[in-house]
Enzyme design. Structure first.
Site, PDB file in Angstrom:
ATOM      1  N   GLY A 101       0.798  -1.217   0.000  1.00  0.00           N
ATOM      2  CA  GLY A 101       0.000   0.000   0.000  1.00  0.00           C
ATOM      3  C   GLY A 101       0.831   1.268   0.000  1.00  0.00           C
ATOM      4  O   GLY A 101       0.501   2.227  -0.699  1.00  0.00           O
ATOM      5  N   ASP A 129      10.370  -7.631  -1.359  1.00  0.00           N
ATOM      6  CA  ASP A 129       9.039  -8.182  -1.075  1.00  0.00           C
ATOM      7  C   ASP A 129       9.049  -9.655  -1.449  1.00  0.00           C
ATOM      8  O   ASP A 129       9.456 -10.007  -2.563  1.00  0.00           O
ATOM      9  CB  ASP A 129       7.951  -7.447  -1.860  1.00  0.00           C
ATOM     10  N   ASN A 169      -5.172  -7.022  -2.625  1.00  0.00           N
ATOM     11  CA  ASN A 169      -4.123  -5.998  -2.672  1.00  0.00           C
ATOM     12  C   ASN A 169      -4.502  -4.828  -3.575  1.00  0.00           C
ATOM     13  O   ASN A 169      -4.051  -3.692  -3.370  1.00  0.00           O
ATOM     14  CB  ASN A 169      -2.812  -6.586  -3.196  1.00  0.00           C
ATOM     15  N   LEU A 170      -5.304  -5.088  -4.595  1.00  0.00           N
ATOM     16  CA  LEU A 170      -5.478  -4.127  -5.682  1.00  0.00           C
ATOM     17  C   LEU A 170      -6.235  -2.869  -5.274  1.00  0.00           C
ATOM     18  O   LEU A 170      -6.206  -1.872  -5.989  1.00  0.00           O
ATOM     19  CB  LEU A 170      -6.188  -4.799  -6.859  1.00  0.00           C
ATOM     20  N   CYS A 206      -3.998  -3.899   9.135  1.00  0.00           N
ATOM     21  CA  CYS A 206      -4.948  -3.408   8.125  1.00  0.00           C
ATOM     22  C   CYS A 206      -5.960  -4.477   7.730  1.00  0.00           C
ATOM     23  O   CYS A 206      -7.103  -4.158   7.393  1.00  0.00           O
ATOM     24  CB  CYS A 206      -4.188  -2.929   6.895  1.00  0.00           C
ATOM     25  N   CYS A 246      19.823  -1.744 -27.883  1.00  0.00           N
ATOM     26  CA  CYS A 246      18.874  -0.658 -27.641  1.00  0.00           C
ATOM     27  C   CYS A 246      19.442   0.588 -28.309  1.00  0.00           C
ATOM     28  O   CYS A 246      19.992   0.486 -29.415  1.00  0.00           O
ATOM     29  CB  CYS A 246      18.630  -0.456 -26.149  1.00  0.00           C
TER      30      CYS A 246
END
Length: 419
Positions: free
Chosen positions: A50, A71, A79-80, A204, A355
């Protein structure tokens, strides 16, 4: 209060990055010099959740050169609502991978370091020590105190925040700020001396959280990191910003440091040793390269059936349209970094990557190597070197089969500084 900049500036911005950050560079406090400092900075974001999600997005957009993500979780549907760096298609995927792809879509020049693991006492110093500033977006007290104590021991600034329901707190901890700042060191234990007992404070998942508030706070965390890197403004050191989203009130609470940091006797030496170890462990591989003339020879051999490889252009479609190498397969870096993008590339023949100048091709090679691809080679100098060397008029010794309009020096629009 004067806080010196955390990092030295790079020599110059690339042409593409100068265009992308033009509005930001017009800020008189930041300007060109500050932008070049951002390009040379290394920021670690703990948690792609978040708070970490908006922080990552705005660090990338601001032009931070190296962004680390720690993570160990996968993306879940719940989560979204607040973790904006992920999307519906990312459910079930590692958060570090999803977040890295989002960053590259925003800022293709950014170097993204994925730490797909949980921070613990065994790896904290090695991971954190490789960065200039740390943003703590974690969601549990043991990790928060571990991060604080590690940053204090290494002498690193820590941007910290917490969000629950409609309330948030935000501060910057620095146990050993530069002596010339005149600041007393302050860290998390000055605010909360000990972690709360398990179950004493709801999380949360139990109490709920407003997603938009996470966005506000994560953006503020990125702002604090930018201020520290560039040495501008007044960081939130010795102050705790308290946000009540329901009432729309922002208040400030002074935080007085004890002057007793949880640091080693000489944090500068501690940091230097830890950084050296971390950087050695994460050293960028040196990929084999081809010069444009050598690539022409291999293209000729491939046409004759005596060589086999795939030439991959990892630039964007508009760059490829302006100037390209014959028979190159276009696969922009953002797509290549996805599982579906890699699936379009063969694993049984060597790949030659290019590139504009080289950085994006290096990042592509790193990702492909991690995915098990072998036989990776880079075109030294990218399309800029190709356009300069392969044009039959500027390099008469090169066969005209690979010159002409497709790789002509007339394509002046590609001779800028895109990486």
């Amino acid at each position: 209060m004067a806080i010196p900049p955390l990092v030295e500036p790079i020599a110059r911005l690339s042409g593409a990055e100068a265009v992308r950050t033009a509005r930001q560079r017009r800020l008189p406090q930041l300007n060109e010099l500050g932008q070049r400092r951002l390009a040379n900075a290394r920021v670690l974001v703990l948690g792609a959740g978040g708070l970490g999600s908006p922080a990552l997005v705005y660090l990338a957009a601001a032009g931070v050169g190296t962004i680390g993500i720690v993570d160990g979780d996968d993306v879940e549907p719940s989560n979204l609502q607040r973790q904006i760096v992920h999307g519906q298609a990312d459910i079930g995927r590692p958060k570090v991978v999803s977040a890295a792809e989002s960053i590259v879509r925003i800022a293709p020049e950014a170097v993204v370091v994925q730490h797909a693991e949980r921070l613990d006492t065994g790896n904290a110093a090695a991971i954190i020590g490789g960065y200039d500033v740390v943003i703590d977006g974690t969601d549990n007290f043991p990790t928060r105190f571990l991060v604080n104590d590690t940053c204090a021991a290494l002498g690193l600034p820590l941007v910290w925040a917490s969000v629950l329901r409609f309330d948030a707190q935000l501060s910057v901890f620095w146990a050993t700020p530069p002596p010339e700042s005149g600041l007393t060191g302050v860290h998390l234990r000055d605010l909360f001396p000990t972690p709360p007992k398990e179950g004493e404070v709801p999380n949360c998942a139990e109490a709920g959280v407003l997603g938009a508030l996470c966005g506000q706070v994560g953006s503020l965390m990125a702002t604090e990191a930018i201020k520290l890197i560039a040495g501008i403004g007044t960081p939130l050191i010795g102050r705790v910003l308290v946000i009540d989203a329901l009432s729309g009130r922002f208040t400030e609470v002074p935080l007085i440091g004890t002057g007793i940091a949880a640091a080693a006797p000489n944090p500068a030496e501690n940091l230097a040793a830890t950084r050296a170890s971390a950087q050695a462990a994460a050293a960028t591989p040196v990929w084999p390269t081809l010069t444009p003339v050598e690539l022409v020879a291999r293209l000729t051999a491939r046409a004759d059936g005596t060589d086999s490889f795939v030439l991959v252009d990892v630039r964007e479609a508009d760059e490829h349209a302006e100037s390209s190498i014959p028979d190159a397969v276009l696969l922009p870096l953002g797509e290549l970094l996805t599982v579906s993008g890699m699936a379009t590339l063969p694993r049984d023949v060597p790949l030659v990557l290019h590139c504009h100048l080289g950085p994006r091709a290096e990042r592509a090679a790193t990702a492909l190597d991690a995915a098990g691809f072998t036989g990776l080679t880079l075109l030294a100098g990218g399309i800029v070197a190709w356009d300069a060397a392969v044009d039959a008029r500027t390099a008469p010794g090169v066969g005209s089969k690979w010159g002409g309009d497709a790789v002509s020096g007339d394509s002046t629009t590609t001779a800028g500084n895109r990486p």
